[in-house]
Design a protein around this motif. Structure first.
Motif, PDB file in Angstrom:
ATOM      1  N   ARG A 203       0.973   4.150  -2.866  1.00 12.35           N
ATOM      2  CA  ARG A 203       0.728   5.544  -2.492  1.00 12.35           C
ATOM      3  C   ARG A 203       1.859   6.446  -3.009  1.00 12.35           C
ATOM      4  O   ARG A 203       1.613   7.542  -3.536  1.00 12.35           O
ATOM      5  CB  ARG A 203       0.627   5.662  -0.965  1.00 12.35           C
TER       6      ARG A 203
ATOM      7  N   TYR B 223      -9.303  -8.418  -3.726  1.00 15.18           N
ATOM      8  CA  TYR B 223      -9.029  -8.070  -2.335  1.00 15.18           C
ATOM      9  C   TYR B 223      -8.077  -6.878  -2.247  1.00 15.18           C
ATOM     10  O   TYR B 223      -8.323  -5.921  -1.487  1.00 15.18           O
ATOM     11  CB  TYR B 223      -8.432  -9.269  -1.596  1.00 15.18           C
TER      12      TYR B 223
ATOM     13  N   GLY C 235      -8.260   5.670  -1.346  1.00 12.79           N
ATOM     14  CA  GLY C 235      -9.456   6.372  -1.789  1.00 12.79           C
ATOM     15  C   GLY C 235      -9.574   6.602  -3.273  1.00 12.79           C
ATOM     16  O   GLY C 235     -10.545   7.206  -3.739  1.00 12.79           O
TER      17      GLY C 235
ATOM     18  N   ASN D 253      -9.643  -3.593  -3.221  1.00  8.59           N
ATOM     19  CA  ASN D 253     -10.478  -3.070  -2.134  1.00  8.59           C
ATOM     20  C   ASN D 253      -9.628  -2.427  -1.042  1.00  8.59           C
ATOM     21  O   ASN D 253     -10.006  -1.398  -0.460  1.00  8.59           O
ATOM     22  CB  ASN D 253     -11.336  -4.186  -1.538  1.00  8.59           C
ATOM     23  N   VAL D 254      -8.479  -3.024  -0.754  1.00  8.88           N
ATOM     24  CA  VAL D 254      -7.571  -2.455   0.245  1.00  8.88           C
ATOM     25  C   VAL D 254      -7.088  -1.078  -0.197  1.00  8.88           C
ATOM     26  O   VAL D 254      -7.083  -0.113   0.583  1.00  8.88           O
ATOM     27  CB  VAL D 254      -6.368  -3.396   0.485  1.00  8.88           C
TER      28      VAL D 254
ATOM     29  N   LYS E  72      -9.765   5.404  -7.450  1.00 10.11           N
ATOM     30  CA  LYS E  72     -10.476   4.388  -8.225  1.00 10.11           C
ATOM     31  C   LYS E  72      -9.567   3.177  -8.402  1.00 10.11           C
ATOM     32  O   LYS E  72      -8.356   3.307  -8.641  1.00 10.11           O
ATOM     33  CB  LYS E  72     -10.871   4.945  -9.592  1.00 10.11           C
ATOM     34  N   THR E  73     -10.136   1.995  -8.291  1.00 12.21           N
ATOM     35  CA  THR E  73      -9.355   0.777  -8.498  1.00 12.21           C
ATOM     36  C   THR E  73     -10.088  -0.162  -9.446  1.00 12.21           C
ATOM     37  O   THR E  73     -11.305  -0.085  -9.604  1.00 12.21           O
ATOM     38  CB  THR E  73      -9.112   0.033  -7.167  1.00 12.21           C
TER      39      THR E  73
ATOM     40  N   THR F 170       0.830  -1.211   0.000  1.00 18.04           N
ATOM     41  CA  THR F 170       0.000   0.000   0.000  1.00 18.04           C
ATOM     42  C   THR F 170       0.861   1.256   0.000  1.00 18.04           C
ATOM     43  O   THR F 170       0.580   2.218  -0.737  1.00 18.04           O
ATOM     44  CB  THR F 170      -0.937   0.004   1.226  1.00 18.04           C
TER      45      THR F 170
ATOM     46  N   HIS G 217      -8.486   0.963  -2.391  1.00 13.92           N
ATOM     47  CA  HIS G 217      -9.611   1.912  -2.407  1.00 13.92           C
ATOM     48  C   HIS G 217      -9.934   2.387  -0.993  1.00 13.92           C
ATOM     49  O   HIS G 217     -10.181   3.579  -0.761  1.00 13.92           O
ATOM     50  CB  HIS G 217     -10.835   1.250  -3.025  1.00 13.92           C
ATOM     51  N   ARG G 218      -9.886   1.466  -0.047  1.00 15.20           N
ATOM     52  CA  ARG G 218     -10.196   1.814   1.349  1.00 15.20           C
ATOM     53  C   ARG G 218      -9.125   2.724   1.946  1.00 15.20           C
ATOM     54  O   ARG G 218      -9.435   3.715   2.613  1.00 15.20           O
ATOM     55  CB  ARG G 218     -10.299   0.527   2.174  1.00 15.20           C
ATOM     56  N   ASP G 219      -7.844   2.395   1.711  1.00 13.56           N
ATOM     57  CA  ASP G 219      -6.761   3.113   2.381  1.00 13.56           C
ATOM     58  C   ASP G 219      -6.316   4.378   1.660  1.00 13.56           C
ATOM     59  O   ASP G 219      -5.826   5.313   2.288  1.00 13.56           O
ATOM     60  CB  ASP G 219      -5.554   2.188   2.552  1.00 13.56           C
TER      61      ASP G 219
END
Length: 411
Positions: free
Chosen positions: A231, A280, A290, A283-284, A292-293, A227, A286-288
């Motif tokens: 980033r 999975y 924000g 989703n990680v 588009k994935t 992640t 997108h959650r962390d």
């Protein structure tokens, strides 16, 4: 050759598995086999006496060429694990009764690790009981994880498809992201070995930067570091593309796919069905983060895209099929044909033959030195190894704009 030949296909198919079948058939006929039988659905089908005379379906040289370009397994496959000889001799008695009834001289099995286990057990039983049949394995797997062979037929075409499709996914992402950040995660087959996922790096060239990150199952996967890496990349570019093996695992040994809603299905060899790794991780992110994935699974297309098969792969698959018949006819048994790389420039290879006891149930991993120090890409040595295997095209026979396949109808 005085008797008959029987050939079967086992495990996951490839784009060129039928080219090996064509090589077996052509060589057996040329060496004087009276009949060439095909097992329907591998050794499992043979136990039910499901087999065909291949001459009823391969009637001409054109049929041979079409078969070479037909994806999936023409005969059907299975994932059937023969018991150890001491556990259940009745199965072996039944198999050899069928082989003797058909006057089988050579038994050829096209497959991967698990299929070579079948060759090993049948050849051992033949020796123990004084049977005369010869058993030889033909390598086949897109995973490229068979020991003692430089590479396996099926891998080159899968690598070509993966590199091509990765490049197209990258192009699509770049062309669809005006002033929008996006992370695309491509899930590629590979339970324990990352040969397929590493092939995504072949998409890199003058007109494409290739994927930004590549993660293979040979190394432990750290979700937090992943992640953070994504980033940081998003600070410099709008579109980040990541290629991951379906079999990447976290520190405690669990597959990343198990962290989501993975299937509970386990096959006869104890292999879990892996899917959902890319979803999975998307989703990680997108959650962390924000942004588009998008999760992309190449799935069965990796092994069935015969329209994009490598000519090198098609020719080598045919070659090893023929070499297996030749070896069995000349007295070899309990062996597997292998491909030996003779030269890189120009690329040349030759067939060899090795004891299947040294191959069955083993796995060849991507060497650690072919993965970058930080574990997020493959090295030039990896790319140099794969590139010759994807060369050339093998155009399909086209009818009404669609590839023609050899088809026997309902099995």
């Amino acid at each position: 050759m005085k008797g008959n030949v029987i050939v079967g296909q086992s495990g996951g198919p490839t784009a060129v598995i039928n080219s090996s079948l064509a090589g077996v058939y052509r060589t057996a006929v040329d060496r004087g086999a009276k009949k060439v039988y095909g097992m329907l659905y591998g050794i499992q089908g043979l136990l039910d006496e499901q087999y065909v005379d291949l001459s009823k379906y391969i009637r001409s040289d054109l049929d041979v060429e079409i078969l070479k370009r037909t994806p999936s397994a023409f005969l059907g496959t299975c994932r059937y694990k023969l018991p150890d000889i001491h556990e259940n001799q009745e199965i072996y008695v039944k198999i050899f009764e069928i082989l003797n009834k058909l006057n089988i001289e050579c038994f050829i099995y096209i497959g991967g690790n698990d299929s070579m286990d079948t060759i090993k057990k049948l050849s051992d039983y033949a020796i123990l009981t004084g049977q005369s049949q010869k058993f030889v394995g033909v390598p086949k797997t897109i995973d490229n994880d068979l020991a003692l062979t430089d590479h396996t037929p099926g891998y080159g075409s899968a690598a070509k498809y993966i590199a091509t499709s990765t490049k197209e996914v990258i192009r699509d992402g770049i062309g669809f992201s005006y002033k929008k950040q996006q992370v695309i995660i491509i899930e590629i087959m590979g339970r324990n070995a990352g040969w397929l996922t590493g092939a995504a790096a072949l998409s890199r060239g003058e007109d494409c930067d290739g994927p930004d990150l590549i993660y293979l199952p040979e190394l432990t996967f750290d979700i937090e570091k992943f992640t953070a890496k994504v980033r940081k990349l998003l600070e410099k570019k709008d579109v980040v593309v990541v290629a991951v093996s379906e079999g990447i695992r976290i520190k405690d040994g669990r597959y990343v796919s198990e962290l989501g809603s993975a299937s509970d299905y386990v096959d006869a060899f104890g292999h879990k069905q892996l899917t959902g790794t890319a979803s999975y991780l998307a989703n990680v992110i997108h959650r962390d983060i924000g942004c588009k994935t998008r999760a992309v699974e190449f799935s069965t297309l990796q092994r069935s895209a015969a329209h994009l098969a490598s000519r090198v792969d098609v020719n080598e698959a045919f070659m090893v099929g023929g070499a297996a018949v030749k070896a069995a006819d000349e007295g070899d048994s309990g062996k597997m044909v292998v491909i030996d790389r003779v030269s890189d420039d120009p690329y040349q290879c030759a067939t060899g033959i090795y004891d299947v006891h040294k191959i069955a149930n083993g796995e060849k991993m991507v060497p650690r030195e072919w993965i970058t120090k930080d574990g997020t890409y493959v090295t030039e040595e990896f790319i140099d190894y794969v590139r010759p295997l994807i060369q050339g095209d093998s155009p399909s026979v086209m009818v009404d704009g669609i590839p023609r396949h050899l088809y026997m109808g309902k099995k």
